[in-house]
Design an enzyme around this catalytic site. Structure first.
Site, PDB file in Angstrom:
ATOM      1  N   HIS A 144       0.874  -1.176   0.000  1.00 40.16           N
ATOM      2  CA  HIS A 144       0.000   0.000   0.000  1.00 40.16           C
ATOM      3  C   HIS A 144       0.913   1.230   0.000  1.00 40.16           C
ATOM      4  O   HIS A 144       2.027   1.172   0.533  1.00 40.16           O
ATOM      5  CB  HIS A 144      -0.835  -0.046   1.287  1.00 40.16           C
ATOM      6  CG  HIS A 144      -1.879   1.013   1.414  1.00 40.16           C
ATOM      7  ND1 HIS A 144      -1.590   2.291   1.814  1.00 40.16           N
ATOM      8  CD2 HIS A 144      -3.220   0.979   1.215  1.00 40.16           C
ATOM      9  CE1 HIS A 144      -2.714   2.999   1.844  1.00 40.16           C
ATOM     10  NE2 HIS A 144      -3.713   2.227   1.488  1.00 40.16           N
ATOM     11  N   ASP A 221       3.453  -4.307   8.008  1.00 40.90           N
ATOM     12  CA  ASP A 221       2.247  -3.507   7.873  1.00 40.90           C
ATOM     13  C   ASP A 221       1.076  -4.462   8.120  1.00 40.90           C
ATOM     14  O   ASP A 221       0.747  -5.284   7.262  1.00 40.90           O
ATOM     15  CB  ASP A 221       2.203  -2.897   6.465  1.00 40.90           C
ATOM     16  CG  ASP A 221       0.901  -2.152   6.214  1.00 40.90           C
ATOM     17  OD1 ASP A 221      -0.006  -2.221   7.061  1.00 40.90           O
ATOM     18  OD2 ASP A 221       0.796  -1.510   5.145  1.00 40.90           O
ATOM     19  N   GLN A 224      -4.149  -4.840   7.273  1.00 35.38           N
ATOM     20  CA  GLN A 224      -5.178  -5.785   6.815  1.00 35.38           C
ATOM     21  C   GLN A 224      -5.154  -7.104   7.584  1.00 35.38           C
ATOM     22  O   GLN A 224      -6.148  -7.828   7.579  1.00 35.38           O
ATOM     23  CB  GLN A 224      -5.026  -6.062   5.308  1.00 35.38           C
ATOM     24  CG  GLN A 224      -5.233  -4.861   4.411  1.00 35.38           C
ATOM     25  CD  GLN A 224      -6.652  -4.289   4.452  1.00 35.38           C
ATOM     26  OE1 GLN A 224      -7.593  -4.919   4.929  1.00 35.38           O
ATOM     27  NE2 GLN A 224      -6.799  -3.075   3.970  1.00 35.38           N
ATOM     28  N   LYS A 247     -10.109  -0.253  10.941  1.00 36.95           N
ATOM     29  CA  LYS A 247     -10.333  -1.433  10.091  1.00 36.95           C
ATOM     30  C   LYS A 247     -10.686  -2.655  10.937  1.00 36.95           C
ATOM     31  O   LYS A 247     -10.766  -3.769  10.434  1.00 36.95           O
ATOM     32  CB  LYS A 247      -9.079  -1.733   9.264  1.00 36.95           C
ATOM     33  CG  LYS A 247      -8.781  -0.674   8.201  1.00 36.95           C
ATOM     34  CD  LYS A 247      -7.647  -1.123   7.308  1.00 36.95           C
ATOM     35  CE  LYS A 247      -6.979   0.018   6.584  1.00 36.95           C
ATOM     36  NZ  LYS A 247      -7.770   0.561   5.482  1.00 36.95           N
ATOM     37  N   CYS A 385      -4.848   2.455  -3.556  1.00 37.73           N
ATOM     38  CA  CYS A 385      -3.606   3.025  -2.993  1.00 37.73           C
ATOM     39  C   CYS A 385      -2.442   2.063  -3.190  1.00 37.73           C
ATOM     40  O   CYS A 385      -1.593   1.907  -2.301  1.00 37.73           O
ATOM     41  CB  CYS A 385      -3.744   3.391  -1.524  1.00 37.73           C
ATOM     42  SG  CYS A 385      -5.015   4.600  -1.216  1.00 37.73           S
TER      43      CYS A 385
HETATM   44  N1  7TS Z   1      -1.537  -0.589   4.786  1.00 31.96           N
HETATM   45  C1  7TS Z   1      -2.449  -1.355   4.176  1.00 31.96           C
HETATM   46  C2  7TS Z   1      -2.084  -2.747   3.750  1.00 31.96           C
HETATM   47  C3  7TS Z   1      -3.727  -0.849   3.972  1.00 31.96           C
HETATM   48  O1  7TS Z   1      -4.640  -1.613   3.362  1.00 31.96           O
HETATM   49  C4  7TS Z   1      -4.036   0.462   4.392  1.00 31.96           C
HETATM   50  C5  7TS Z   1      -5.373   1.093   4.130  1.00 31.96           C
HETATM   51  C6  7TS Z   1      -3.044   1.195   5.045  1.00 31.96           C
HETATM   52  C7  7TS Z   1      -1.807   0.647   5.215  1.00 31.96           C
HETATM   53  C8  7TS Z   1      -3.295   2.580   5.549  1.00 31.96           C
HETATM   54  O2  7TS Z   1      -4.181   2.574   6.622  1.00 31.96           O
HETATM   55  P1  7TS Z   1      -4.671   3.945   7.269  1.00 31.96           P
HETATM   56  O3  7TS Z   1      -5.706   3.525   8.247  1.00 31.96           O
HETATM   57  O4  7TS Z   1      -3.490   4.575   7.900  1.00 31.96           O
HETATM   58  O5  7TS Z   1      -5.228   4.755   6.130  1.00 31.96           O
HETATM   59  N2  7TS Z   1      -6.061   0.535   3.049  1.00 31.96           N
HETATM   60  C9  7TS Z   1      -7.175   1.015   2.455  1.00 31.96           C
HETATM   61  C10 7TS Z   1      -7.803   0.326   1.419  1.00 31.96           C
HETATM   62  O6  7TS Z   1      -7.405  -0.729   0.967  1.00 31.96           O
HETATM   63  N3  7TS Z   1      -8.874   1.036   1.033  1.00 31.96           N
HETATM   64  O7  7TS Z   1      -8.948   2.143   1.780  1.00 31.96           O
HETATM   65  C11 7TS Z   1      -7.894   2.140   2.671  1.00 31.96           C
END
Ligand code: 7TS
Length: 427
Positions: A144, A221, A224, A247, A385
């Site tokens: 991501h 990371d 997910q 999430k 992303c």
């Molecule tokens: N890493 C992964 C693997 C992710 O899927 C996401 C967010 C992030 C980092 C960033 O997370 P945040 O909470 O700091 O924004 N992924 C997604 C997605 O797949 N669709 O919207 C956000």
């Protein structure tokens, strides 16, 4: 697995986790909605964008309200009962997070805004201090942007080299290429535990061992993975883990950086301000102990308390049950969707979570998402992303359905029925 075997397995799974009962805990997906588009869904929204963010159960909503109604005060400073109570709740939340991922100490848990900020924290506070021109970082091609851009920025500033573990057509990493990426200048491996595009769960434990045999730390990371599978930082032996509360049923604006104490101790602060200092003179300052060294300013107190409520809620269901249920639901979804001529899946790893990226015929993913919305089904379409993945696959975007434990087999049937309708509508 044959379909018959699958149905039998399925029944056992449903005995352990009842999504219909759990859905009642989530106001947004259990309430009846006005509008023709919800008619075929019994008046409900079919929410299949859980990789972007999940819905919130009453337990979390109530925890937020309760904090503001009864416990609201700033933390780590007040010499009155209310302030003590807020501090206690905030620090108890840290312990809840530590237990959830089996960290050795609560002080290894730093509250951040989310996974993105947690990764930026490591790039800034660890990377700036410990990396020099010519050093190398190993990432994967399936990151991501949150686990790519912070390292690109650092690489530019410090003249570092980024190396990438490639992915294969089926959405798994190409391990035959991994060994050759390591050399005497490698200083860090930073990689996703579970892909937000392919759903692949990467075999990170082996990679961590490989990196550690060369004394190289590993950042995972877990944005997910942590919401969907048991993640034990001591078992995996990762050095850093980043994830987001929103999430996993928690509020937005709260996330976590786990870091082994020895790493956090050896890092400079990330941001300057209140709470992160020990003593301050006009020209200099000394730093507070971990984790406070990394939590400058008034933190998201309510968010941390809300995240702890989300963790308690998940623990009550049981993470292993959640994983097993989601695996059954994902298998069912793929089996059913695969019956549609013209379907193409992006990512077919054997070890996977409930993130299903696909295309159907030549329908543009954005058109598909809009069509599904017209049927009361929320999915995401776009590059998720992860533009380098799209570039390598030579596609502009995918449609993505992503599942959580409150999704039902019936909702998968509704998705498949809507996909059939889309075929008729667009062709
Ligand atoms: N890493 C992964 C693997 C992710 O899927 C996401 C967010 C992030 C980092 C960033 O997370 P945040 O909470 O700091 O924004 N992924 C997604 C997605 O797949 N669709 O919207 C956000």
């Amino acid at each position: 697995m044959s379909e018959a075997q699958f149905q039998i397995k399925n029944k056992n799974i449903l005995r352990n986790l009842d999504p219909y009962k759990l859905r009642q805990d989530f106001p947004l997906i259990s309430k009846k909605l006005e509008g023709k588009k919800y008619n075929s869904n019994n008046g409900h929204l079919v929410y299949l964008d859980n990789a972007a963010t999940t819905q919130k159960p009453n337990a979390v909503i109530r925890a937020l309200m309760n904090y503001y109604e009864n416990d609201n005060a700033n933390v780590h400073r007040a010499l009155y009962e209310l302030g003590d109570r807020a501090t206690q709740k905030y620090e108890e939340s840290r312990k809840t997070v530590a237990q959830f991922i089996n960290a050795k100490h609560a002080r290894e848990i730093v509250f951040t805004r989310g996974a993105t900020e947690a990764i930026n924290l490591v790039a800034s506070a660890w990377g700036r201090k410990h990396l020099q021109a010519g050093d190398e970082i190993i990432l994967t091609e399936m990151e991501h942007h949150s686990n790519l851009i912070p390292w690109q920025l650092l690489a530019k500033e410090k003249k570092l080299t980024l190396r990438f573990i490639p992915f294969l057509n089926n959405g798994t990493l190409n391990f035959s290429r991994v060994k050759s990426l390591f050399n005497e200048r490698t200083r860090l491996v930073a990689m996703t535990h579970m892909s937000n595009v392919f759903g692949t769960i990467n075999p990170v434990r082996g990679l961590i061992r490989m990196a550690h045999s060369r004394c190289i730390p590993v950042l995972l990371d877990g944005a997910q993975s942590v919401p969907h599978i048991p993640v034990d930082v001591q078992y995996l032996d990762c050095d850093f883990l980043a994830f987001s509360g929103h999430k996993m049923c928690g509020p937005t604006g709260i996330g976590v950086l786990y870091g082994k104490q020895e790493y956090l101790d050896a890092m400079d602060p990330y941001q300057g301000g209140g709470d992160m200092i020990s003593s301050v003179w006009l020209e200099k300052a000394t730093w507070n102990e971990i984790p406070y060294k990394f939590e400058a300013g008034t933190p998201n107190i309510a968010g941390a308390i809300g995240l702890a409520a989300a963790i308690r809620y998940i623990n009550e269901i049981g993470m292993e049950k959640i994983t097993r249920y989601e695996q059954a639901l994902t298998t069912y979804a793929i089996l059913e969707m695969n019956k549609l001529p013209g379907i193409r899946f992006y990512g077919i790893a054997p070890e996977r979570g409930g993130v299903i990226s696909f295309s159907l015929d030549n329908i543009h993913p954005h058109d598909m998402a809009q069509f599904l919305d017209s049927q009361g089904i929320a999915v995401r379409a776009g590059h998720h992303c992860a533009q380098p993945i799209m570039r390598k696959l030579e596609i502009p975007a995918t449609t993505r359905a992503s599942l959580y434990f409150y999704n039902t087999f019936e909702e998968i049937d509704l998705l498949v029925a809507a996909l059939k309708k889309a075929k008729e509508f667009f062709n």
